[in-house]
Scaffold this motif. Structure first.
Motif, PDB file in Angstrom:
ATOM      1  N   ARG A  43       0.842  -1.227   0.091  1.00 44.62           N
ATOM      2  CA  ARG A  43      -0.033  -0.079   0.087  1.00 44.62           C
ATOM      3  C   ARG A  43       0.680   1.216  -0.073  1.00 44.62           C
ATOM      4  O   ARG A  43       1.943   1.375   0.775  1.00 44.62           O
ATOM      5  CB  ARG A  43      -0.993   0.170   1.139  1.00 44.62           C
ATOM      6  N   ASN A  44       0.658   2.100  -0.828  1.00 42.65           N
ATOM      7  CA  ASN A  44       1.259   3.429  -1.085  1.00 42.65           C
ATOM      8  C   ASN A  44       0.809   4.660  -0.252  1.00 42.65           C
ATOM      9  O   ASN A  44      -0.490   4.507  -0.363  1.00 42.65           O
ATOM     10  CB  ASN A  44       1.730   3.726  -2.621  1.00 42.65           C
ATOM     11  N   GLY A  45       1.505   5.375   0.205  1.00 41.26           N
ATOM     12  CA  GLY A  45       0.671   6.813   0.353  1.00 41.26           C
ATOM     13  C   GLY A  45       0.261   6.992   1.990  1.00 41.26           C
ATOM     14  O   GLY A  45      -0.012   7.890   2.569  1.00 41.26           O
ATOM     15  N   ASP A  46       0.795   6.010   2.769  1.00 38.94           N
ATOM     16  CA  ASP A  46       0.767   6.077   4.200  1.00 38.94           C
ATOM     17  C   ASP A  46       1.926   6.962   4.655  1.00 38.94           C
ATOM     18  O   ASP A  46       2.969   6.421   4.408  1.00 38.94           O
ATOM     19  CB  ASP A  46       0.831   4.647   4.964  1.00 38.94           C
ATOM     20  N   VAL A  47       1.496   8.037   5.462  1.00 35.33           N
ATOM     21  CA  VAL A  47       2.565   8.878   5.901  1.00 35.33           C
ATOM     22  C   VAL A  47       3.277   8.217   6.977  1.00 35.33           C
ATOM     23  O   VAL A  47       2.796   7.439   7.951  1.00 35.33           O
ATOM     24  CB  VAL A  47       1.916  10.229   6.243  1.00 35.33           C
ATOM     25  N   ILE A  48       4.750   8.324   7.002  1.00 31.58           N
ATOM     26  CA  ILE A  48       5.683   7.740   8.047  1.00 31.58           C
ATOM     27  C   ILE A  48       5.916   8.914   8.955  1.00 31.58           C
ATOM     28  O   ILE A  48       6.363  10.029   8.437  1.00 31.58           O
ATOM     29  CB  ILE A  48       6.999   7.362   7.236  1.00 31.58           C
TER      30      ILE A  48
ATOM     31  N   GLU B 244       6.417   8.904   2.681  1.00 33.73           N
ATOM     32  CA  GLU B 244       5.309   8.057   2.686  1.00 33.73           C
ATOM     33  C   GLU B 244       5.650   6.787   1.995  1.00 33.73           C
ATOM     34  O   GLU B 244       6.522   6.695   1.229  1.00 33.73           O
ATOM     35  CB  GLU B 244       3.854   8.743   2.065  1.00 33.73           C
ATOM     36  N   THR B 245       4.942   5.840   2.318  1.00 36.02           N
ATOM     37  CA  THR B 245       5.140   4.482   1.872  1.00 36.02           C
ATOM     38  C   THR B 245       4.826   4.380   0.256  1.00 36.02           C
ATOM     39  O   THR B 245       4.027   5.221  -0.176  1.00 36.02           O
ATOM     40  CB  THR B 245       4.265   3.441   2.487  1.00 36.02           C
ATOM     41  N   ASN B 246       5.853   3.776  -0.265  1.00 34.47           N
ATOM     42  CA  ASN B 246       5.873   3.605  -1.780  1.00 34.47           C
ATOM     43  C   ASN B 246       6.323   2.359  -1.990  1.00 34.47           C
ATOM     44  O   ASN B 246       7.452   2.257  -2.775  1.00 34.47           O
ATOM     45  CB  ASN B 246       6.660   4.947  -2.230  1.00 34.47           C
ATOM     46  N   GLY B 247       5.946   1.207  -1.565  1.00 36.12           N
ATOM     47  CA  GLY B 247       6.342  -0.220  -1.800  1.00 36.12           C
ATOM     48  C   GLY B 247       6.002  -1.143  -0.842  1.00 36.12           C
ATOM     49  O   GLY B 247       5.457  -0.739   0.138  1.00 36.12           O
TER      50      GLY B 247
END
Ligand code: AMP
Ligand code: GLY
Length: 416
Positions: free
Chosen positions: A339-344, A369-372
């Motif tokens: 899932r992409n786009g979850d802010v870290i 943010e997540t990208n992979g």
């Protein structure tokens, strides 16, 4: 010196960091790189491999370092094209990189050179494969690059047949045969070797954790964590691996006329009857690189440069004593999806540990943010395994995002 590294993940972030920490200052470039890597190495934005080679020529790149495997076997091969362009490349020719790209090529190489490995048969059709299922558990391997997902250890016929249908009927990884292999058991060890023609140097051993879940449950991933230390293997075991596997492989490459300058990764299972080769990879491991690179001392950039030109100088680098432990934080859904786009959040709070970005991007507000699938690697060192592990877990837990998956038993399982 101007150095370009191919790849975009945590391994490349770790390699580029190690190059940037070499005694002299170098101009670093990455292709395609990532937003995080861009703080150390300028990203090169070109359409493909031929354009990259042209760009390296135009920009007088002194050294190309192959991080990921894909470019080694694309088109006419990264190393082959670099050789034609007169650019030293740390990474093998396309013909030699078949050791990783084709598991069947690797098995035949192992067999031809008498290197210990599991018994196997090869199937082209689903019917052939199903007929060859004679004992369980059994191991099935797609004969091509599948981002670490082409191998299934199947406990029973139902799972084996489902994988066979996926690979040989639905062709989820594309065209290619299937290798059907005897299932071995025992702890695994990854041995990294710098190979430079007929010379070699064994680097620090590591162990990765491939399954998604604690206690090695669930599907295989690219790797959910890694441990690196000289203490992973006794001197006697290292000697046996050198004699039975490393030396014979380097001699085998020479005999077969397979030119090799680059890292060679020996994936080994320590079975009750001795070490057996599972696979070769023509590059550093990921996430093993994230664990090993912080242990490198000396002049890594010059070491790689000289070796790419044909002169291996083991004295240019040393490895720290103690333990290094890498924990992967993966995104929701991994490994089936990601899932992409979850802010870290919390990246800035990490102290005394390194953070390498495996799959992140910066959003318009500048937040990562997540990208992979694999998102971050948090890596810590210690004099003992316990010290390194406690530190790695404490620091890794400071970094969070929705859906985060992390194993709780890295550097515990397979040790106790
Ligand atoms: P490979 O890509 O060939 O290394 O396979 C990926 C993972 O599958 C290995 O790291 C092992 O955990 C497992 N595996 C591969 N081959 C075997 C085997 N013959 N017996 C048991 N497990 C295996
Ligand atoms: N850690 C496994 C790999 O790099 O293939």
């Amino acid at each position: 010196m101007k150095i370009l590294v191919t790849g975009k993940g945590g391994r490349e972030h770790a390699l580029i960091t190690a190059l940037s920490e070499s005694p002299q200052t170098h101009e670093l470039y990455s292709y395609p790189g990532s937003d995080a890597i861009a703080s150390l190495a300028t990203r090169v934005d070109v359409a493909g491999l031929p354009e990259l080679i042209q760009w390296m020529k135009d920009n007088a790149i002194d050294l190309c370092v192959a991080g990921e495997e894909a470019w080694l076997v694309k088109d006419r091969g990264l190393a082959n094209l670099c050789a034609e362009a007169g650019i030293p490349c740390w990474g093998p020719y396309k013909e030699s990189a078949q050791l990783e790209a084709s598991k069947i090529f690797a098995k035949r190489f192992l067999q031809r050179h008498g290197i210990p490995t599991a018994d196997f048969t090869i199937a082209t059709t689903a019917a052939e494969a199903k007929a060859a299922l004679n004992r369980f558990p059994i191991v099935l391997k797609f004969d091509g690059l599948a981002a670490g997902k082409g191998v299934a250890v199947c406990p029973d016929r139902a799972e084996a047949e489902a994988f066979i249908d996926d690979v040989l009927e639905k062709r989820i990884f594309g065209a290619g045969d299937l290798l059907i292999e005897q299932c071995l058991s025992g702890p695994e060890i990854s041995i990294f070797v710098s190979v430079c023609d007929d010379q070699y140097q064994i680097l620090m051993p590591a162990r990765d954790y491939k399954r998604i879940g604690d206690n090695d449950q669930g599907p295989n991933t690219g790797g959910m964590g890694a441990v690196a230390s000289r203490q992973l293997a006794t001197p006697e075991l290292m000697q046996q691996i050198e004699n039975e596997m490393v030396k014979v492989t380097v001699q085998g490459l020479q005999k077969d006329g397979l030119k090799y300058r680059g890292f060679l990764y020996f994936g080994i299972m320590l079975t009750p009857t001795g070490p057996q080769m599972l696979e070769y990879n023509c590059r550093f491991g990921d996430p093993e690189a994230e664990a090993v690179m912080p242990m490198v001392r000396g002049d890594f950039a010059n070491y790689v440069f000289e070796a790419a030109k044909g002169s291996l100088n083991p004295e240019l680098i040393q490895f720290a004593e103690g333990w290094s432990i890498c924990l992967i934080s993966a995104s929701a859904g991994y490994p089936a999806s990601s899932r992409n786009g979850d802010v870290i959040s919390g990246l800035e709070t990490v102290q005394g540990a390194r953070v390498y970005h495996c799959g992140t991007r910066q959003n318009t507000e500048g937040q990562f943010e997540t990208n992979g699938g694999r998102v971050l690697a948090v890596v810590a060192q210690g004099n003992t395994r316990e010290e390194a592990r406690d530190k790695a877990y404490a620091e890794s837990k400071k970094v969070t995002f929705d859906g985060l998956q992390r194993r709780n038993d890295i550097a515990t399982m397979h040790f106790e």
